[in-house]
Design an enzyme around this catalytic site. Structure first.
Site, mmCIF file in Angstrom:
data_model
loop_
_atom_site.group_PDB
_atom_site.id
_atom_site.type_symbol
_atom_site.label_atom_id
_atom_site.label_comp_id
_atom_site.label_asym_id
_atom_site.label_seq_id
_atom_site.Cartn_x
_atom_site.Cartn_y
_atom_site.Cartn_z
ATOM 1 N N SER A 144 0.806 -1.241 -0.090
ATOM 2 C CA SER A 144 -0.340 0.546 -0.053
ATOM 3 C C SER A 144 1.002 1.358 0.450
ATOM 4 C CB SER A 144 -1.035 -0.278 1.519
ATOM 5 O OG SER A 144 -2.030 1.555 1.592
ATOM 6 N N TYR A 157 -1.114 -1.090 10.840
ATOM 7 C CA TYR A 157 -1.841 -0.957 9.650
ATOM 8 C C TYR A 157 -0.606 -0.370 8.390
ATOM 9 C CZ TYR A 157 -3.753 -0.264 4.987
ATOM 10 O OH TYR A 157 -4.493 -0.975 3.188
#
Length: 252
Positions: A144, A157
């Site tokens: 990501s 995350y």
């Protein structure tokens, strides 16, 4: 580009980016394994693939559980005889139930174990099969842009995605001797819901002029898995419409 008679595993393929990737490979002739913890969503992806004449199989798999990963790989080999491509897409977002100061070890571990550890364990088990292939294999990790930039209170995350990016180059070096390429894709804003609800200002944030869609990530996976591109390994491919390259400047 064709993947006829090739076996492709896509983890977390029950919806969103994973579903888009699975369908793209099926359209190119691959037999696709939908490794998904949610049976209803996984079987829906299988149904959509078979409706277009593709080949797909659902295998229940929680990538935070080592034994389920091993079983999924075994079922794949039993069904199709081989593994050519692995797409590590499964993951969960930061729980957002606590701020930085309240984020507990259990929440941290849940995100890290699913995203980072799951990526490693699934790669390890698939690579055991791929290393015996005459043509090697391909592993593609979905990281990501959060590995490069963050919003507040997303530490777990961001750390998990940063770990996936680092794991990619480590595995590329280790597995290169076995003919296995390892790359990762860093998606930016990829809309997996109702695209029509996006505002003009959402699209304007991107130098490319629009918010991304799952097909943008799927096309990159097809490129990285193409046997003609085996010189590409250890790479991080940012696909975000140029958003992370756009300087934000607010004048007085």
């Amino acid at each position: 580009m064709t993947f006829r008679d090739k076996t492709v595993i896509v983890t977390g393929a029950g919806r969103g980016i994973g579903r888009g990737i699975a369908k793209a490979f099926a359209e190119k002739g691959a037999q696709v394994v939908i490794a998904e913890v949610n049976r209803e969503e996984g079987e829906k992806t299988v149904s959509e693939i078979t409706e277009i004449g593709g080949i797909a199989m659902f295998v229940s798999c929680d990538v935070s559980r080592e034994e389920e990963i091993a079983a999924m790989v075994q079922k794949t080999v039993s069904a199709y005889g081989n593994i050519d491509v692995l797409i590590n897409n499964a993951g969960i977002a930061n729980p957002h139930t606590a701020s930085f100061y309240e984020l507990g070890a259990d929440e941290w571990d849940k995100v890290m174990n699913t995203n980072a550890r799951g990526c490693f364990l699934t790669s390890r088990e698939a690579a055991k099969v791929m290393r015996d292939n005459p043509d090697g294999g391909t592993i593609i990790n979905i990281s990501s842009t959060r590995a490069l930039m963050s919003e507040p209170d997303t530490e777990a995350y961001a750390a998990s995605k940063g770990a996936i990016s680092a794991l990619t180059h480590a595995m590329a070096v280790t597995l290169g001797r076995d003919g296995i390429t390892v790359n990762c894709i860093l998606p930016g804003w990829i809309e997996t819901g109702d695209y029509s609800t996006l505002r003009e200002s959402d699209h304007d944030q991107h130098p490319a002029g629009r918010v991304g869609v799952p097909e943008d990530i799927a096309k990159a996976c097809l490129y990285l898995a193409d046997p003609d591109n085996r010189f590409v390994t250890g790479a991080q491919l940012v696909i975000d419409g140029g958003m992370t390259r756009k300087m934000i400047y607010v004048p007085d």
